[in-house]
Design a protein around this motif. Sequence first.
Motif, short mmCIF file in Angstrom:
data_model
loop_
_atom_site.label_atom_id
_atom_site.label_comp_id
_atom_site.label_asym_id
_atom_site.label_seq_id
_atom_site.Cartn_x
_atom_site.Cartn_y
_atom_site.Cartn_z
N ALA A 117 -2.36 3.37 2.89
CA ALA A 117 -2.04 3.33 4.53
C ALA A 117 -3.36 3.83 5.33
CB ALA A 117 -0.86 4.02 4.81
N GLU A 118 -4.19 4.82 4.44
CA GLU A 118 -5.21 5.45 5.15
C GLU A 118 -6.46 4.36 5.57
OE1 GLU A 118 -6.21 5.19 0.79
OE2 GLU A 118 -4.42 5.67 2.14
N LEU A 119 -6.28 3.15 5.23
CA LEU A 119 -7.20 1.86 5.66
C LEU A 119 -6.87 1.24 6.51
CD1 LEU A 119 -8.05 0.80 1.83
CD2 LEU A 119 -9.21 2.81 2.97
N ARG A 120 -5.62 1.30 7.07
CA ARG A 120 -5.32 0.33 8.06
C ARG A 120 -5.98 0.22 9.56
NH1 ARG A 120 1.35 1.46 6.67
NH2 ARG A 120 1.29 0.63 4.78
N GLY A 121 -6.16 1.54 9.87
CA GLY A 121 -6.70 1.83 11.05
C GLY A 121 -8.52 1.66 10.84
N ILE A 126 -10.86 -2.50 6.04
CA ILE A 126 -9.92 -3.60 5.90
C ILE A 126 -11.00 -4.73 5.71
CG2 ILE A 126 -8.35 -5.39 6.86
CD1 ILE A 126 -7.19 -2.56 6.07
N ALA A 127 -11.87 -4.94 6.24
CA ALA A 127 -12.93 -6.20 6.00
C ALA A 127 -13.45 -6.17 4.68
CB ALA A 127 -14.16 -6.06 7.17
N VAL A 133 -1.59 -9.62 6.94
CA VAL A 133 -1.15 -8.27 6.99
C VAL A 133 -1.41 -7.48 5.42
CG1 VAL A 133 1.16 -6.79 6.42
CG2 VAL A 133 0.97 -8.61 8.25
N PHE A 134 -2.10 -6.54 5.52
CA PHE A 134 -2.52 -5.50 4.29
C PHE A 134 -1.49 -5.02 3.73
CE2 PHE A 134 -4.58 -1.69 2.68
CZ PHE A 134 -4.84 -2.29 1.32
N LEU A 135 -1.13 -5.36 2.57
CA LEU A 135 0.05 -4.99 1.51
C LEU A 135 -0.22 -3.72 0.95
CD1 LEU A 135 1.58 -8.17 0.51
CD2 LEU A 135 2.40 -6.86 2.38
N GLY A 136 -1.43 -3.47 0.34
CA GLY A 136 -1.79 -2.51 -0.37
C GLY A 136 -2.76 -2.87 -1.58
N LEU A 137 -2.88 -1.75 -2.36
CA LEU A 137 -3.76 -2.04 -3.61
C LEU A 137 -2.98 -2.06 -4.75
CD1 LEU A 137 -6.53 0.54 -2.59
CD2 LEU A 137 -6.42 -1.85 -2.08
N MET A 176 -3.99 -2.63 13.38
CA MET A 176 -3.51 -1.78 12.27
C MET A 176 -3.37 -2.55 10.76
SD MET A 176 -4.01 1.47 13.01
CE MET A 176 -3.09 2.71 11.71
N ALA A 177 -4.06 -3.60 10.77
CA ALA A 177 -3.90 -4.56 9.42
C ALA A 177 -2.45 -5.14 9.45
CB ALA A 177 -4.15 -3.87 8.18
N GLY A 178 -1.98 -5.16 10.55
CA GLY A 178 -0.50 -5.76 10.43
C GLY A 178 0.66 -5.04 10.54
N TRP A 179 0.17 -3.49 10.68
CA TRP A 179 1.43 -2.44 10.53
C TRP A 179 1.68 -2.01 12.04
CZ3 TRP A 179 4.54 -1.77 6.51
CH2 TRP A 179 4.13 -2.34 5.36
#
Length: 320
Positions: free
Chosen positions: A18-22, A27-28, A73-77, A165-168
Motif C-alpha cells: 500500500a505504501e507504493l499507491r501514492g 507504480i510506473a 488497479v494495483f493489487l500488490g506484489l 492512488m493506483a486505483g484505491w
Amino acid sequence: MRIAEQVTFGGSALNRAAELRGNPGAIAAQLADAHARALPIWRGKPLLTGEALDLPGWLPLDHAVFAQAGRPVFLGLDDTGPRFAFDISAWEPEEAPDTLGAFFDPSQQRHPALPGDHVFAELRGAMTRMTPRAAELVATAKAVLSWHHTHGACAKCGAPTEMTMAGWQRDCPTCGAHHFPRTDPVVIMLILRGNSVLMGRSPHWPEGMYSLLAGFVEPGETIEAAVRREVFEESGIRVGTVDYLSSQPWPFPASLMFGCRGDALSAEIEVDTNEIEDAIWVSREEMMDVFAGNSTRLKPARRGAIAHFLIWNWLADRLD
C-alpha cells in the motif's frame, strides 16, 4: 478460532504494498517490470484458465485485451511479480446470455484475442478450487473494480470523479472530496440451541437450500448487537452470548462477513417473511446427513461461503 483464516479468500498473506499507491514513480516502475501481469475483469467475471478453471488468467500488460481498458488497479506484489487488474467491460461479446447479472451465472465468455482455454466465468463457481493467493487476488480485483463501476460520481457534489492512488481512491476535481473503496460489514451467525443450529433461506435460493442467518451491521452498532438484532428480526429468536469466530471478504459485490456464534435464549421461531422465506432448527445429526448428501429435505450452504465453513467446523468440533 485457530483455523479462522482457512476460510475462502483468507490467509494468503498477500503483500499489498500500500505504501507504493501514492507514489506515481513507484507504480510506473511496477508497471514496467517484466514480471508484471494483469487480470482482466469483464462485467464482474474474472478471466480464468486451467483444466479446472482454477487459475487466474494473468496477461502481460501490453496484451490486446487491454487496448480499450481504463487505468489499472494495483493489487500488490505476488511472489513472481507485480499484479494489476483492468476492467474490460466495454468489450461486447458476440452473444450475451440472459443469465448475466443473475445470482449465479453459469455462462462463459471467450475473447477473440485469447486462447480457447481462457474464459470469463463466475467466481462463485471457481473460488473453492483456487489457491488462497489466487482467490485473494481475484476477490480483490473484482471488489475494487466493482466499486469503481458504481462510484464514478462524487457523493458530495455529484461531479465526475477520477481514479487515483493506483486505483484505491477516487478524487473529485470539482469539490476536492476523496472517496475510498466501500466495504459493507455483514454479520453471519451460527445460532445454537442444544444440539441444533438455526438455519434460514431466502426466496430466490435453489429449492431446499438453507444457510445461516445474516444481515448488515448498522451505523452505531457493535457486531454482537447486530447479531442479536438480525436474528430476532428474521426469526423471532432471542440471542444471549455472542462470540466472534472468523471473517471473510465476500466480493459479491464487496462485503466483509463477520462469522459469529450465538447462544439462543428461546426456541419458538416466528419468521418475518419480509426478511426471509423460512427458518428452521436443524439437529447436528441431520446436518451431518445434509453435508454427506444424504438428505432429501435440505441442501447445504454453498461451498466456499463462510456459512459452509462455520457449519462444517461446528460439526467437526473445531470452533475453538
